[in-house]
Write a protein that holds these residues in place. Structure first.
Motif, PDB file in Angstrom:
ATOM      1  N   GLY A 267       0.592  -1.456  -0.121  1.00 44.82           N
ATOM      2  CA  GLY A 267       0.882   0.329   0.109  1.00 44.82           C
ATOM      3  C   GLY A 267       0.532   1.171  -0.056  1.00 44.82           C
ATOM      4  O   GLY A 267       2.132   1.488   0.544  1.00 44.82           O
TER       5      GLY A 267
ATOM      6  N   ARG B 278       0.642   4.101   1.595  1.00 40.39           N
ATOM      7  CA  ARG B 278       0.936   4.956   2.508  1.00 40.39           C
ATOM      8  C   ARG B 278       2.214   4.069   3.827  1.00 40.39           C
ATOM      9  O   ARG B 278       2.817   4.952   4.353  1.00 40.39           O
TER      10      ARG B 278
ATOM     11  N   ASN C 115       0.058   7.815  -3.814  1.00 41.68           N
ATOM     12  CA  ASN C 115      -1.055   7.704  -3.127  1.00 41.68           C
ATOM     13  C   ASN C 115      -1.946   9.459  -3.075  1.00 41.68           C
ATOM     14  O   ASN C 115      -3.244   9.555  -2.828  1.00 41.68           O
TER      15      ASN C 115
ATOM     16  N   ALA D 167      -4.759   5.675   3.910  1.00 40.14           N
ATOM     17  CA  ALA D 167      -4.532   4.100   3.332  1.00 40.14           C
ATOM     18  C   ALA D 167      -5.681   3.116   2.443  1.00 40.14           C
ATOM     19  O   ALA D 167      -7.098   3.209   2.690  1.00 40.14           O
TER      20      ALA D 167
END
Length: 402
Positions: A97, A99, A146, A211
């Protein structure tokens, strides 16, 4: 409307569609807005770190006793580290991910910002430079990925403002670097303090960074091809223009207008300031007019600005040309990166990694190529050739519309 899925976004403001024209938009959820400002802070800190390093380069050279030629290889090592790490960032983001990668890369970048400017040994300096570049490459791709996730969640064009914070950070970092050096802390203590501030700031905003579960589909690590390759080549041209201006704009003003060195440096300053300012207006421009018209205008402006800068023998007109390039180019790369996050068959991180890697290659290749052309003609002709990059961007603007 508070959120928007990928298909809706691809048909909307991100791609020249129904959001333009000032349509009323519902306010995004509070956690999405918090995520927007959190990742904006990361962009600003990244730009500040690069600006701080730029201010310390002469001091690092003096401390380590390296020659100007060796310094060139050191800067190349930083860029090489970034290019080597960028494809890995897409893979890591797909696995853990964005984050997690933003936080890890952000803390690594904070550490290396402090370390790089405190080294006195030339061999260790090159090792630190590579890791500094790698951390910057990891952070660059992960924070842009992101940011694209935040943009999708908001359902409103946002990418240009993120890049605006990066540009603003660069200006702040360079200014703070000058103040720190002037106060007698250019021996590395100022950079150490800055690294600590960066790390603490990232820790404070960590819980607000969006997230999103890692994508279960699409390639996370791939050689650019198809749409990703095409977007990457356009990014390469845009970064080539920026890289050429960093190294050659002052020389052009000195040769063409007879400006003194201190005044000649204002050419790149004009480019940087107008780029930063226009990026903060870019999202509204995309919302109002659409991505394709903004991209087209950007390409035309790059071409016109370069031609004005290289043909004029008057300082103010040439500086105005550089300012026009900054205005025009401001939102081109954000639009390309936003489109890269939506390449079919690739994860957002994979698409951005592929495009960003090619884009950074432009920063590496352009300055020496321009220098070679200038050696066989002059700097005005060499930079004038780059105006073709603007034409290519304008003619292929629809690539940002999926």
């Amino acid at each position: 409307m508070t959120t928007m899925n990928d298909d809706a976004m691809n048909d909307g403001a991100m791609n020249d569609g129904p959001m333009k024209g000032g349509a009323a938009l519902a306010r995004p959820p509070a956690h999405v807005e918090a995520a927007r400002w959190a990742i904006s802070l990361v962009f600003l800190l990244n730009g500040a770190g690069i600006g701080l390093w730029a201010a310390h380069v002469p001091l690092v050279q003096a401390r380590t006793g390296i020659s100007t030629g060796t310094l060139g290889f050191l800067l190349l090592t930083i860029a090489g580290g970034a290019i080597a790490a960028m494809p890995m960032s897409g893979w890591l983001s797909g696995r853990w991910g964005t984050r997690a990668v933003v936080l890890a890369a952000g803390w690594m970048f904070s550490l290396m910002t402090a370390v790089l400017m405190n080294i006195g040994d030339a061999t260790a300096l090159f090792a630190a430079a590579f890791v500094f570049g790698a951390s910057n490459g990891l952070l660059d791709v992960s924070m842009n990925t992101n940011a694209s996730e935040v943009e999708t969640a908001r359902g409103i064009p946002t990418m240009s403002s993120f890049h605006g914070f990066y540009s603003l950070g660069g200006l702040i970092g360079a200014a703070v670097g000058g103040i720190v050096i002037g106060a007698g802390f250019g021996d590395g203590r100022g950079a150490l303090a800055a690294g600590v501030v960066f790390a603490v700031a990232i820790a404070l905003c960590a819980r607000f960074i969006l997230a999103v579960p890692p994508a279960s589909h699409g390639s996370h690590f791939a050689i650019p091809r198809g749409p990703a390759l095409f977007l990457g080549l356009l990014a390469l041209l845009c970064f080539a223009v920026e890289g050429a201006l960093v190294d050659w704009s002052a020389l052009l003003l000195a040769e063409r207008t007879g400006a003194e060195p201190a005044s000649a440096a204002l050419g790149y300053s004009a480019f940087s300031v107008t780029m930063a300012a226009c990026r903060f207006a870019g999202d509204r421009l995309v919302l109002r007019f659409g991505a394709v018209p903004v991209m087209t205008a950007g390409g035309i402006g790059i071409c016109a600005g370069l031609l004005l800068a290289v043909t004029s023998t008057h300082f103010l007109l040439s500086a105005l040309g550089f300012a026009l390039i900054g205005l025009a180019a401001a939102n081109v790369v954000p639009l390309i990166f936003s489109a890269a996050a939506r390449v079919p068959g690739m994860s957002a991180g994979g698409g951005l990694a592929a495009v960003a890697t090619l884009g950074y290659a432009g920063l590496l290749l352009a300055p020496p190529i321009i220098g070679s052309i200038a050696a066989h003609s002059n700097i005005a002709v060499a930079l004038g050739v780059l105006s073709l990059a603007g034409i290519v961007v304008a003619l292929n603007a629809r690539v940002v519309k999926r």
